[in-house]
Structure formats: structure tokens, C-alpha cells
Design an enzyme around this catalytic site. Structure first.
Site, PDB file in Angstrom:
ATOM      1  N   ARG A  73      90.525  56.476  47.082  1.00 13.41           N
ATOM      2  CA  ARG A  73      90.874  56.782  45.724  1.00 13.41           C
ATOM      3  C   ARG A  73      90.172  57.941  45.141  1.00 13.41           C
ATOM      4  O   ARG A  73      88.944  57.854  45.503  1.00 13.41           O
ATOM      5  CB  ARG A  73      91.054  55.581  44.721  1.00 13.41           C
ATOM      6  CG  ARG A  73      92.032  54.510  45.208  1.00 13.41           C
ATOM      7  CD  ARG A  73      92.115  53.381  44.189  1.00 13.41           C
ATOM      8  NE  ARG A  73      90.921  52.745  43.945  1.00 13.41           N
ATOM      9  CZ  ARG A  73      90.099  52.636  43.026  1.00 13.41           C
ATOM     10  NH1 ARG A  73      89.815  53.538  42.230  1.00 13.41           N
ATOM     11  NH2 ARG A  73      88.824  51.820  43.228  1.00 13.41           N
ATOM     12  N   LYS A 210      97.755  50.562  42.603  1.00 14.34           N
ATOM     13  CA  LYS A 210      97.049  50.702  41.430  1.00 14.34           C
ATOM     14  C   LYS A 210      97.763  51.321  40.264  1.00 14.34           C
ATOM     15  O   LYS A 210      97.513  51.151  39.028  1.00 14.34           O
ATOM     16  CB  LYS A 210      95.792  51.674  41.662  1.00 14.34           C
ATOM     17  CG  LYS A 210      94.891  50.790  42.858  1.00 14.34           C
ATOM     18  CD  LYS A 210      94.355  49.384  42.386  1.00 14.34           C
ATOM     19  CE  LYS A 210      93.489  48.801  43.479  1.00 14.34           C
ATOM     20  NZ  LYS A 210      92.730  47.609  43.182  1.00 14.34           N
ATOM     21  N   GLY A 255      83.125  41.054  46.923  1.00 19.09           N
ATOM     22  CA  GLY A 255      83.564  39.949  47.664  1.00 19.09           C
ATOM     23  C   GLY A 255      84.978  39.416  47.017  1.00 19.09           C
ATOM     24  O   GLY A 255      84.937  38.204  47.338  1.00 19.09           O
ATOM     25  N   LYS A 256      85.632  40.065  46.536  1.00 17.85           N
ATOM     26  CA  LYS A 256      86.732  39.639  45.765  1.00 17.85           C
ATOM     27  C   LYS A 256      87.822  39.057  46.870  1.00 17.85           C
ATOM     28  O   LYS A 256      88.326  38.016  46.758  1.00 17.85           O
ATOM     29  CB  LYS A 256      87.771  40.622  45.037  1.00 17.85           C
ATOM     30  CG  LYS A 256      88.456  40.115  44.303  1.00 17.85           C
ATOM     31  CD  LYS A 256      88.490  41.491  42.885  1.00 17.85           C
ATOM     32  CE  LYS A 256      89.974  41.584  42.315  1.00 17.85           C
ATOM     33  NZ  LYS A 256      90.227  43.060  42.755  1.00 17.85           N
ATOM     34  N   ASN A 258      87.041  38.172  49.719  1.00 22.90           N
ATOM     35  CA  ASN A 258      86.387  36.981  50.404  1.00 22.90           C
ATOM     36  C   ASN A 258      86.593  35.649  49.574  1.00 22.90           C
ATOM     37  O   ASN A 258      86.858  34.377  49.955  1.00 22.90           O
ATOM     38  CB  ASN A 258      84.852  37.195  50.755  1.00 22.90           C
ATOM     39  CG  ASN A 258      84.504  38.214  51.727  1.00 22.90           C
ATOM     40  OD1 ASN A 258      85.755  38.468  52.346  1.00 22.90           O
ATOM     41  ND2 ASN A 258      83.449  38.584  51.736  1.00 22.90           N
ATOM     42  N   ASP A 281      93.869  40.862  44.650  1.00 23.96           N
ATOM     43  CA  ASP A 281      93.673  42.151  44.353  1.00 23.96           C
ATOM     44  C   ASP A 281      93.947  42.231  42.549  1.00 23.96           C
ATOM     45  O   ASP A 281      93.579  42.552  41.527  1.00 23.96           O
ATOM     46  CB  ASP A 281      94.095  43.106  44.801  1.00 23.96           C
ATOM     47  CG  ASP A 281      93.377  44.584  44.300  1.00 23.96           C
ATOM     48  OD1 ASP A 281      92.334  44.463  44.158  1.00 23.96           O
ATOM     49  OD2 ASP A 281      94.171  45.470  44.437  1.00 23.96           O
ATOM     50  N   ARG A 416      77.690  42.352  40.136  1.00 25.23           N
ATOM     51  CA  ARG A 416      76.399  42.536  41.286  1.00 25.23           C
ATOM     52  C   ARG A 416      75.346  42.580  40.385  1.00 25.23           C
ATOM     53  O   ARG A 416      74.983  43.767  40.072  1.00 25.23           O
ATOM     54  CB  ARG A 416      76.860  43.611  42.346  1.00 25.23           C
ATOM     55  CG  ARG A 416      75.868  43.477  43.481  1.00 25.23           C
ATOM     56  CD  ARG A 416      76.252  44.625  44.101  1.00 25.23           C
ATOM     57  NE  ARG A 416      77.359  44.132  45.379  1.00 25.23           N
ATOM     58  CZ  ARG A 416      76.899  43.538  46.722  1.00 25.23           C
ATOM     59  NH1 ARG A 416      75.837  43.349  46.894  1.00 25.23           N
ATOM     60  NH2 ARG A 416      77.945  43.309  47.336  1.00 25.23           N
ATOM     61  N   ASP A 513      80.000  28.739  50.165  1.00 19.64           N
ATOM     62  CA  ASP A 513      79.190  27.944  49.350  1.00 19.64           C
ATOM     63  C   ASP A 513      79.531  28.387  47.758  1.00 19.64           C
ATOM     64  O   ASP A 513      79.082  27.565  46.963  1.00 19.64           O
ATOM     65  CB  ASP A 513      77.716  28.228  49.361  1.00 19.64           C
ATOM     66  CG  ASP A 513      77.099  27.322  50.581  1.00 19.64           C
ATOM     67  OD1 ASP A 513      77.535  26.183  50.791  1.00 19.64           O
ATOM     68  OD2 ASP A 513      76.721  27.959  51.738  1.00 19.64           O
TER      69      ASP A 513
END
Ligand code: OXD
Ligand code: MN
Length: 604
Positions: A73, A210, A255-256, A258, A281, A416, A513
Site C-alpha cells: 500500500r 481498505k 499479530g492481528k 495470529n 482485519d 507495540r 498464551d
């Protein structure tokens, strides 16, 4: 031209205007039939646009390579084109619509000469569903057709569902010369229109994703009383309880996918916990008849990053790519006619990196290949992708299959943040949750250029996707909280999987976890545990997060990431105020007051 697939005069005149402008040799209407897809696939294979992969191990799968200048993008060339610059809002490129149309029309003129125009009618959300919307995309690319088929619902039934309505998004795509200097990804929210030119890369040209489902839809949602969010949707079933659905927003590289496809730790599986993916997403969210908020995943597939995906990091994503998928810019193993990307082998010590591949640019590759500066060359592009049908996903939710909107019990925000932000905390109210979402972001790391440790704010993970002014967007969130009765409002949480210790190692194990943190949220939603009130929100009592079977992880370690450090939060509150100041005079008073109050609490 005859458009015998519709009686909708607005559709016909818009399509005619496109044909007159781009001047195709031929027009093909995508009716959704298998025969047509087969014909187009065969054509794309014959022309070299697609490589057909091993029919035994990857049935129905194809590989495509883009031009090396067209791999992601392009935010710098993405525009919101609305009449008043102040409506586009602060985080975005704006252009006057008349000016942009003139520029685009000059690029589009005769650009399909010698090419075919494909007309794609598509639905975001199940065809005819209560939260669904319809778009039309004209394109000169078979790659776009075949990807849109996976990512959205395509065909005559969509055109039939549209009937004579004018509520459709008009999308024009032209690959042109794939010239980066003339690449534009433009949204015209006031016209329900999208134009992307000089790119053939997924995020720019699969307009349902998007461009429509976030930029155009966020504007529609503001006007129509619903929300289009950059959020995964997952369902969690606890033994003896109803499935609870949560939506979560994270900036990229957090990690979305995931989390959306999380596999609970063994001990939770044994107790009977199950996780289901509704979407990875995008979430479209609307109040239901009972006053609660309901969500759908408007997409029909996953457009996921390939490198790093393996059966350990995300088994469910990997399994989703095993049939009828399209790979873009990954490496190709000519011996096996299969695909490969970095870390694919990491789950299994027996599996070795192949010793010879064709890299994403079509060149020979071995593990020793280096560039002109002697640095190792990656075989797959770091942003190489798989487009995979959602129905392939082993943990796909039954609600996705039926298309039923799911009731949302929680919103999760996160970024993050190696420092400052605890593992998890809960907002004190809806408005406080909006504040928490508005300030989320990730700290810059040494991997990026520029200063290390600077927070790049990415409100609700929507920074590249707002279709209108960010302050009006925050106001819309606040207003939605007023529509939903307090007892029916989703609880709002913030998570941070990325706290590091003084050696820079991640403290929290993450991946499966993370279920332990989601479990605390479930207990909060059901009123099973109380929490510790702090100036930033409610934090868990350490004993309420089940860490009993995490290897080498003590309660003290957990406590170390459940702290609120006064100095760090004073700095954070100052940073929030600086950020808000950049967003202009439309910023909602409620949020400015919360920023002041936060700073005051840590300045005593
Ligand atoms: C995506 C993104 O590809 O957010 O989903 O960039
Ligand atoms: Mn995304």
C-alpha cells in the site's frame, strides 16, 4: 453497449462513462460462474500472469509476481478527495475532487486500449445481509478479478440484490504502466467512488478491502449510524457458557491475524475452551434491535502476510492457504512446484530451507545469495501475501458461515509498547475506552529509521484508513456510546503483548498464551472477578490471570508487567497532549479533558 445483466439505469450510465473514458477492446462481465473463472485462470496461466502450483499439494492455488516497484500500500499516494479540506482531516493527503478527477481522467483516458475491461459486482458482507453493502469495480487485471473472488462475494446475485438502488460504490482501477510517479489511490467519500491507477498490488487495487470497507465505509458509517473498523473479530467459547465475541484493533505488525486465529494453551483446551475466527482485519458494526452492537466481517477471505507464517506461529492461517489460494511475491520452488517464504520451515526442525528457489523477482536464489553490498537476499518479499478463502480456515466461526452478525461484548485496543503500558487494563467507561483507543500506537524500534522509542500514534489502528476527519471520527465513537445503553455497551480493554525486560527480551510469551488475558476479560465481562483501580483504568489482580502452566514464568514476572509507573505515565500523558494538539480545533472536549486529567493525576 447493452448491459443485459441489470436494469439499474445508474449502473448502466456509470459503466458506459467508464467504457467511454478508458476505451477497452472488450468487456467481460463477471457473473460469478465457475466456467468464467476457469477460463480467466487458464488465460492468466497461458499469459504467464499466474503460475499454476502443484495440484496435489496446493490444489487450485496460483502464484503471481508484481512489478518490484509495486509491492505494498502507498500511504503517500493515497488521497481522500472531499470538497472541504477540513473534512479529510489531519492524518491524510487531501485533494479537491474536481482537481483530482481531472488528473485521474487524463491518466485513465484510453488506458484500456488493447485490453479487456472486467466488470465485478461484489458484496461486502453476505449478499443481502443486514449490514452488507455493494460495490462495482471495473479493472483491466485478471489478478484483481481472481483475488476479488476470494476476498468478497462476487456475481449476478449481487447485481440482483442491488436492484435499482443507487447505494453502490463506483470503483475504477487501471494498471496503466504501473508507474509509481503516477500512482494514485483515491477515495471520494461524498461520491461513493474509488479510483486507483498505476498499481496492480492487492492493498491498492482490491478495492473492497481498505478503500471501500474502511475509508468509504467509515464515512458512510458516520452518516448512517454504524462503524467500519480495522478490527479482527473472534469468538471464545468457555465450557458451559455462550460464545462471547470480541473485536480487536492493532497497528500493523502486532499479530492481528495470529490473535484472530489463536489456539488456546493445552490446559485451556483440556478445560474445553474454543476460539473461533469471524474476521482477521475488518469489522462493520451496527446497533441491533436489542440495543447491543453487532458485527460482521465484510470480507470473504484473508489477505495475509506470508513471511513468518508457519504451523507454529499460525497453524490456522497456514492451513487456510492449502487450497484455492493466490500467493503474491512469495518464492517458488520449481522442483516441487510449491511456494516458500522466510520462516516457513521454522516449526519443524526436520524441514530444511530449500537449497534452490526462484525468488519473488523471478531470479535464481540459494541460501547463499547476497546483494551488491553482501547482505543476504530474502527469497520472498517481506510484504508477500496469501489470498485465502475464509472457509478454508480450520477455526472459522459458524457465525461467519451463516453470515449472522455477532453481538460484541468487548473492544480490545493495543500496540507495540516495550515500556509504560501494562499487559492489560480495562477502561472505566465507554468514553474512557474511546480515549484509550484514540491514543494507541507503537513505539519505533531500531528496525525503523528515525529516533528509537518514539510513539507513533495510530488511533484505533485507523491512521491509514480514516475516510474523514479524525476528530469527527472520535466524536462518532463517543456518539455511538450514547446510542447503546450503558449495560449493553461492550467493555473496552487495552493490551500490550510487547513489554520487554532490561535485556530487551519480551516478558510475556504471547501467541496462544494471550488466551490467559482474554480469559480475564471474559471473567470481567461476566462479573466474575474484581480488579485494581488505577489512574489509567482497572488492572487485573495478578492471581486472576491463570499462569499456572507457563514454563519459567513466575507471579513476580507477571506483576512486573502489571505496573503503572508514575514517571513513565507522566511522560505518556504529555505525549498524548502533544498528539491531540496536532489534531486541530475539532477535537472532542471529552477527550481533551481526559488527557488533562491523566496528566494531572501523574503530576501530583
Ligand atoms: C493490511 C494492512 O494489509 O493493514 O491488512 O496493511
Ligand atoms: Mn489491515
Amino acid at each position: 453497449m447493452e448491459f443485459n445483466f441489470t436494469k439499474n439505469e445508474q449502473v448502466k450510465s456509470w459503466l458506459q462513462s467508464r467504457i467511454d473514458l478508458v476505451n477497452p477492446d472488450k468487456v467481460v462481465y463477471i457473473d460469478g460462474s465457475e466456467e468464467l473463472y476457469k477460463k480467466l485462470t487458464d488465460e492468466a496461466i497461458a499469459s504467464g500472469e499466474m503460475i499454476k502450483l502443484n495440484e496435489k499439494t496446493l490444489p487450485g492455488c496460483l502464484l503471481h509476481r508484481t512489478k518490484p516497484n509495486d509491492v505494498a500500500r502507498v500511504e503517500a499516494r493515497t488521497f481522500i478527495c472531499c470538497k472541504n479540506e477540513e473534512d479529510a482531516g489531519r492524518m491524510y493527503n487531501w485533494c479537491d475532487p474536481t482537481e483530482m478527477h481531472a488528473k485521474l481522467d487524463a491518466i485513465l483516458k484510453d488506458s484500456y486500449k488493447g485490453k479487456t475491461m472486467y466488470i465485478i459486482p461484489y458484496s461486502m458482507g453476505p449478499v443481502g445481509g443486514p449490514i452488507s453493502k455493494i460495490g462495482l469495480e471495473v479493472t483491466d487485471s485478471i489478478y484483481v478479478v481472481l483475488n476479488m473472488r476470494i476476498m468478497t462475494r462476487v456475481g449476478q446475485n449481487v447485481m440482483d440484490a442491488l436492484g435499482n438502488s443507487s447505494d453502490f460504490v463506483k470503483g475504477t482501477h487501471a494498471s496503466c504502466d504501473v508507474d509509481p510517479e503516477n500512482r494514485y489511490i483515491c477515495q471520494f467519500p461524498e461520491e461513493n467512488a474509488i479510483v486507483s491507477v498505476n498499481s496492480a498490488y492487492g492493498g491498492n487495487v482490491l478495492q473492497g478491502k481498505k478503500c471501500f470497507a474502511l475509508r468509504i465505509a467509515s464515512y458512510q458509517g458516520k452518516n448512517e449510524g454504524w462503524m467500519a473498523e480495522h478490527m479482527l473479530i473472534l469468538g471464545i467459547k468457555r465450557p458451559g457458557k455462550e460464545t462471547v465475541y470480541m473485536c480487536a484493533a492493532f497497528p500493523s505488525a502486532c499479530g492481528k491475524t495470529n490473535l484472530a486465529m489463536l489456539i488456546p494453551p493445552k490446559s485451556f483446551q483440556e478445560k474445553g475452551y474454543e476460539v473461533f475466527t469471524v474476521g482477521d482485519d475488518i469489522a462493520w458494526i451496527k446497533p441491533g434491535a436489542d440495543g447491543r452492537l453487532y458485527a460482521i466481517n465484510p470480507e470473504n477471505g484473508f489477505f495475509g502476510v506470508a513471511p513468518g507464517t508457519n504451523s507454529k506461529s499460525n497453524y490456522n492461517a497456514l492451513m487456510s492457504t492449502k487450497k484455492n489460494a493466490i500467493f503474491t511475491n512469495v518464492a517458488w520452488n520449481p522442483k516441487t512446484n510449491e511456494v516458500w517464504w522466510e520462516a516457513l520451515e521454522k516449526d519443524d526442525p526436520e524441514k530444511k530451507k530449500p537449497d534452490f528457489l526462484i525468488d519473488w523477482t523471478g531470479k535464481d536464489w540459494t541460501p547463499d545469495t547476497v546483494d551488491a553490498e553482501g547482505k543476504p537476499v530474502k527469497a520472498a518479499h517481506p510484504n508477500s501475501r496469501f489470498t485465502a478463502p475464509a472457509e478454508n480456515c480450520p477455526c472459522i466461526s459458524p457465525a461467519f458461515k451463516t453470515g449472522e452478525p455477532v453481538p460484541v461484548s468487548a473492544f480490545i485496543f493495543g500496540g507495540r509498547r516495550p515500556t509504560t503500558v501494562p499487559l492489560v487494563y480495562q477502561a472505566k467507561s465507554w468514553d474512557n475506552g474511546v480515549f484509550i483507543g484514540s491514543i494507541m500506537g507503537s513505539e519505533t524500534t531500531a528496525a525503523a529509521t528515525g529516533a528509537v522509542g518514539v510513539v507513533r500514534r495510530d488511533p484505533m489502528a485507523m491512521r491509514p484508513f480514516f475516510g474523514y476527519h479524525v476528530a469527527d471520527y472520535f466524536q462518532h465513537w463517543l456518539d455511538m456510546g450514547k446510542i447503546v445503553p450503558v449495560d449493553k455497551q461492550p467493555k473496552i480493554f487495552n493490551v500490550n503483548w510487547f513489554r520487554t525486560d532490561d535485556k530487551g527480551n519480551f516478558v510475556w510469551p504471547g501467541f496462544g498464551d494471550n488466551m490467559r488475558v482474554l480469559d480475564w476479560m471474559l471473567k470481567r465481562i461476566d462479573g466474575e472477578v474484581d480488579a485494581v483501580e488505577t489512574p489509567i483504568g482497572y488492572l487485573p489482580k495478578p492471581e486472576d490471570i491463570d499462569i499456572s502452566d507457563i514454563k519459567d514464568f513466575s507471579e513476580d514476572t507477571l506483576k512486573s508487567i502489571l505496573t503503572v509507573d508514575k514517571d513513565a505515565w507522566k511522560k505518556e500523558a504529555e505525549g498524548i497532549k502533544e498528539f491531540y494538539a496536532t489534531l486541530g480545533p475539532k477535537m472532542p472536549k471529552e477527550l481533551l479533558e481526559q488527557a488533562d486529567a491523566l496528566l494531572a493525576k501523574f503530576s501530583k
